[in-house]
Write an enzyme that holds these catalytic residues in place. Structure first.
Site, PDB file in Angstrom:
ATOM      1  N   LYS A 141       0.929  -1.137  -0.059  1.00 16.39           N
ATOM      2  CA  LYS A 141      -0.047   0.121   0.170  1.00 16.39           C
ATOM      3  C   LYS A 141       0.810   1.200  -0.173  1.00 16.39           C
ATOM      4  O   LYS A 141       0.627   2.259  -0.861  1.00 16.39           O
ATOM      5  CB  LYS A 141      -1.075   0.007   1.327  1.00 16.39           C
ATOM      6  CG  LYS A 141      -2.102  -1.160   1.247  1.00 16.39           C
ATOM      7  CD  LYS A 141      -2.885  -0.986   2.420  1.00 16.39           C
ATOM      8  CE  LYS A 141      -2.233  -1.397   3.647  1.00 16.39           C
ATOM      9  NZ  LYS A 141      -1.987  -2.522   3.977  1.00 16.39           N
ATOM     10  N   VAL A 142       1.986   1.315   0.889  1.00 17.34           N
ATOM     11  CA  VAL A 142       2.795   2.622   1.088  1.00 17.34           C
ATOM     12  C   VAL A 142       3.701   2.533  -0.082  1.00 17.34           C
ATOM     13  O   VAL A 142       3.713   3.740  -0.802  1.00 17.34           O
ATOM     14  CB  VAL A 142       3.450   2.543   2.431  1.00 17.34           C
ATOM     15  CG1 VAL A 142       4.356   3.879   2.490  1.00 17.34           C
ATOM     16  CG2 VAL A 142       2.632   2.618   3.452  1.00 17.34           C
ATOM     17  N   ASP A 156       9.497  -6.772  -5.111  1.00 12.21           N
ATOM     18  CA  ASP A 156       8.279  -7.328  -4.425  1.00 12.21           C
ATOM     19  C   ASP A 156       7.885  -8.673  -5.143  1.00 12.21           C
ATOM     20  O   ASP A 156       7.147  -8.631  -5.903  1.00 12.21           O
ATOM     21  CB  ASP A 156       7.072  -6.336  -4.036  1.00 12.21           C
ATOM     22  CG  ASP A 156       6.210  -6.875  -3.155  1.00 12.21           C
ATOM     23  OD1 ASP A 156       5.968  -8.113  -3.096  1.00 12.21           O
ATOM     24  OD2 ASP A 156       5.662  -6.041  -2.449  1.00 12.21           O
ATOM     25  N   HIS A 213      10.199   9.222  13.917  1.00 17.03           N
ATOM     26  CA  HIS A 213       9.041   8.022  13.518  1.00 17.03           C
ATOM     27  C   HIS A 213       7.649   8.742  13.394  1.00 17.03           C
ATOM     28  O   HIS A 213       6.835   8.850  14.075  1.00 17.03           O
ATOM     29  CB  HIS A 213       8.817   7.294  14.760  1.00 17.03           C
ATOM     30  CG  HIS A 213       8.282   6.000  14.083  1.00 17.03           C
ATOM     31  ND1 HIS A 213       8.350   4.704  14.832  1.00 17.03           N
ATOM     32  CD2 HIS A 213       7.124   5.689  13.529  1.00 17.03           C
ATOM     33  CE1 HIS A 213       7.747   3.770  14.020  1.00 17.03           C
ATOM     34  NE2 HIS A 213       7.193   4.295  13.328  1.00 17.03           N
ATOM     35  N   LEU A 214       7.739   9.908  12.342  1.00 13.73           N
ATOM     36  CA  LEU A 214       6.672  10.688  12.009  1.00 13.73           C
ATOM     37  C   LEU A 214       5.815  10.190  10.629  1.00 13.73           C
ATOM     38  O   LEU A 214       5.070  11.218  10.305  1.00 13.73           O
ATOM     39  CB  LEU A 214       7.079  12.227  11.651  1.00 13.73           C
ATOM     40  CG  LEU A 214       7.912  12.899  12.874  1.00 13.73           C
ATOM     41  CD1 LEU A 214       8.401  14.267  12.331  1.00 13.73           C
ATOM     42  CD2 LEU A 214       6.935  12.971  14.003  1.00 13.73           C
ATOM     43  N   GLU A 216      14.118   2.539  19.613  1.00  9.09           N
ATOM     44  CA  GLU A 216      13.468   3.933  19.612  1.00  9.09           C
ATOM     45  C   GLU A 216      12.891   4.349  20.939  1.00  9.09           C
ATOM     46  O   GLU A 216      12.313   3.582  21.538  1.00  9.09           O
ATOM     47  CB  GLU A 216      12.115   3.845  18.766  1.00  9.09           C
ATOM     48  CG  GLU A 216      12.532   3.530  17.061  1.00  9.09           C
ATOM     49  CD  GLU A 216      11.374   3.674  16.317  1.00  9.09           C
ATOM     50  OE1 GLU A 216      10.081   3.929  16.724  1.00  9.09           O
ATOM     51  OE2 GLU A 216      11.682   3.837  15.059  1.00  9.09           O
ATOM     52  N   ALA A 247       9.986   2.493   7.053  1.00 18.12           N
ATOM     53  CA  ALA A 247       9.278   1.317   7.273  1.00 18.12           C
ATOM     54  C   ALA A 247       9.301   0.880   8.715  1.00 18.12           C
ATOM     55  O   ALA A 247       8.629   1.146   9.821  1.00 18.12           O
ATOM     56  CB  ALA A 247       9.865   0.368   6.136  1.00 18.12           C
ATOM     57  N   ARG A 248      10.497   0.020   8.781  1.00 20.32           N
ATOM     58  CA  ARG A 248      11.023  -0.410  10.063  1.00 20.32           C
ATOM     59  C   ARG A 248      12.511  -0.301  10.418  1.00 20.32           C
ATOM     60  O   ARG A 248      13.127  -0.969   9.544  1.00 20.32           O
ATOM     61  CB  ARG A 248      10.471  -1.989  10.441  1.00 20.32           C
ATOM     62  CG  ARG A 248       8.878  -1.954  10.590  1.00 20.32           C
ATOM     63  CD  ARG A 248       8.610  -1.610  11.936  1.00 20.32           C
ATOM     64  NE  ARG A 248       7.146  -1.784  12.115  1.00 20.32           N
ATOM     65  CZ  ARG A 248       6.066  -0.800  11.658  1.00 20.32           C
ATOM     66  NH1 ARG A 248       6.395   0.193  11.246  1.00 20.32           N
ATOM     67  NH2 ARG A 248       4.948  -1.300  12.075  1.00 20.32           N
TER      68      ARG A 248
END
Length: 613
Positions: free
Chosen positions: A220-221, A240, A349-350, A330, A300-301
């Site tokens: 999605k992102v 992907d 982390h915005l 974090e 992402a992560r």
């Protein structure tokens, strides 16, 4: 009701009707069945769940009065948008208590029916134990559920739901903001000017027009980032393995292999989930294969990047700049060299931090929590109900086999081709009405999708998750003569219209084909392409295709033995003596790259592949 713990979190039975709530399961990714205490009902050989809402535990006088009035109590431990709070208050009594200590949370949780958290509140096993069975649903206002103990929730009969869709646009926009800011040194120039300096020559940037952006993860992102980057005049490629080629091309994106993506891109934007297979995926070796001077964005992560390796790549010039919104820890340490690096742009982390996204997340999680409290099918659940022991005892070995076959077959696909059609065949002597294969289909889907996806797959959401990723799942029954006491003789999985990294797995029709059976209660691989084998699907697997001649087994076994890799199973299948053969080797450990290279260097070995199971 007796339960079988090892697999109870994998299975779910659907309700006996297709209600509007059931239709809602197809509105969001990651949909799973709600976890409810249930009693089994059988109709024509099918299992359904009759749900009973658990009685509330003893509570304080005010809470008891509210319960008597028929309104559940929801505890909100972190800031939630007003729209979500308003929706919750229409149907429930809401207690907003922020910055609770772990002890305070455990004291409160036994008085509530639902708990809504963001990322700071840790919902541990101790929290579920302190709830004493009253807590029915935990709502995570956001995508990640790392702070919730899913296994403990499932054991406690508590449903966990999240809000996976509302912040998609916000995350994509933040990726683009970091992309542009990094390219033009906005953060560094801003800090310099505010420090009283005027350094125009130092902060010369680079143009985005005509540059190649590799999007790692076209969900999605990632797809939203692609749309926006196209508007900036960039050339977009993506890696992907599950993204449909036609959907990517419709946006103007070429799907390529992982190696091609990282070696040709000027900019790389990460949009993959953190899973065991993606943890520290971007390490020293990956950076070394990148185009010199590449620029990296991560919203992402944090854990998908080896931060020490990134720091080394920045220092040696392999990576020219990085823009990071997420970190392994974090908040990161105050003395983090990566955070303070002059070529790194950072934000705390915005990605989802827009007022619109926060309101959307609040509404999405409120709807999911209220639906679960009403006993409706939760479209965004991330854990599944338990099943009766007698059902699981019959299906459990086939469930394991189905998932293993899915995990195996997806690792035979070459990057860039995308997976479209999946056909599952069941050989059985049992009457179709007495063989409900939805669980097995779900587990094949789970095996194919979950290893590099953030989706949680079970019987309720498997078809939807597959459809969302462009997978067309079909099933075929092969009726055998024999005893119906055995549910399944074998399971076959076919992938059509894909490129294979292991040509020996291709059938005469050109699709990737594997087949397995349950032997002595254990899943076994029995067919790879046209080759019959017999190897236990435990640990990991090496497949070698070679010319059938004496000494090959010994050579491969010797290499593995010298590298201290334990072989637990080995089988060889061949077309004819002296012709083509496939050797399937079960190994306990993952061989080092040197060992795999030595196997590939054996003259008669034509190809090989290592598969993690």
């Amino acid at each position: 009701m007796a339960l079988a713990p090892p697999l109870c979190h994998l299975l779910a039975a659907p309700p006996p009707s297709t209600s509007a709530a059931a239709d809602a399961a197809h509105d969001h990714a990651g949909a799973l069945a709600p976890h409810r205490r249930a009693s089994p009902l059988r109709r024509r050989g099918r299992l359904f769940l009759a749900c009973r809402v658990p009685a509330a535990a003893p509570s304080a006088r005010g809470v008891a009065a509210e319960a008597a009035a028929g309104r559940p109590t929801v505890l909100v431990t972190e800031k939630l948008g007003d729209a979500g709070l308003e929706l919750l208050r229409r149907f429930a009594n809401v207690d907003c208590a922020y910055e609770l200590t772990a002890e305070e949370l455990r004291a409160k949780v036994s008085l509530v029916d639902a708990l809504v958290v963001r990322s700071a509140t840790r919902v541990t096993r101790e929290v579920f134990e302190a709830a004493r069975g009253r807590l029915r649903v935990v709502g995570r206002a956001g995508v990640g559920i790392d702070n919730v103990d899913l296994q403990a929730a499932t054991e406690a009969g508590c449903l966990v739901v999240n809000a996976p869709t509302a912040n998609t646009v916000a995350a994509a926009e933040h990726a683009i903001a970091l992309l542009a800011a990094m390219a033009r040194n906005v953060a560094q120039a801003d800090a310099s000017l505010k420090a009283g300096k005027w350094q125009r020559n130092k902060y010369v940037g680079v143009s985005l027009v005509g540059k190649t952006l590799a999007i790692m993860g076209f969900g999605k992102v990632g797809s939203e980032v692609a749309r926006r980057a196209k508007g900036l005049g960039m050339d977009i490629i993506s890696h992907d393995p599950y993204a449909p080629v036609d959907r990517a091309r419709a946006i103007g994106v070429d799907l390529v292999s992982f190696d091609e993506a990282i070696s040709t891109a000027d900019f790389i934007s990460l949009h993959m989930p953190l899973t065991p297979s993606t943890a520290k995926l971007f390490d020293d070796e990956t950076f070394a294969n990148m185009k010199k001077g590449v620029r990296i964005i991560n919203v992402a992560r944090g854990g998908v990047v080896d931060e020490d390796a990134l720091l080394r790549a920045l220092d040696n010039g392999t990576v020219s700049q990085a823009a990071l919104d997420v970190f392994t820890e974090e908040p990161p340490p105050k003395d983090s060299k990566l955070v303070h690096h002059e070529h790194v742009t950072v934000t705390p982390h915005l990605g989802a931090s827009t007022s619109e996204a926060q309101e959307g997340v609040a509404l999405e999680i409120a709807e999911a929590v209220l639906g679960a409290l009403k006993g409706e099918l939760a479209a965004t659940a991330v854990n599944a109900p338990m099943v009766p022991a007698e059902v699981l005892s019959e299906l459990s070995p086939y469930v394991i086999l189905a998932e293993k076959l899915g995990r195996l077959v997806v690792q035979l696909v070459a990057g860039g081709s995308g997976i479209k059609g999946v056909k599952i065949g069941y050989s059985s002597s049992r009457d179709p009405d007495d063989l409900d294969t939805r669980v097995l289909r779900a587990m094949v889907t789970k095996g194919i999708i979950e290893p590099i996806s953030s989706a949680f797959v079970n019987i309720v959401n498997a078809d939807y998750v597959a459809k969302q990723r462009g997978l067309r799942i079909s099933e075929e029954r092969i009726l055998l003569d024999g005893s119906p006491e055995i549910p399944i003789d074998s399971i076959q999985v076919h992938l059509a219209n894909v490129e294979s990294k292991f040509a020996g797995a291709l059938s005469d029709e050109g699709d990737i084909r594997v087949e397995g059976e349950v032997k002595d209660g254990k899943p076994h691989l029995t067919l790879v392409g046209p080759f019959s084998v017999d190897v236990s699907l435990e640990g990991n697997l090496i497949l070698c295709r070679q010319v059938d001649q004496p000494g090959i087994i010994g050579k491969v076994g010797s290499i593995l033995g010298k590298m201290n890799v334990n072989v637990n199973f080995m089988s060889v299948g061949r077309t004819a003596p002296g012709k083509q053969a496939i050797m399937a080797i079960g190994v306990d450990e993952e061989p080092e790259k040197e060992a795999l290279k030595l196997i590939g260097d054996i003259p008669s070995v034509e190809e090989f592949v290592f598969i993690k199971l």
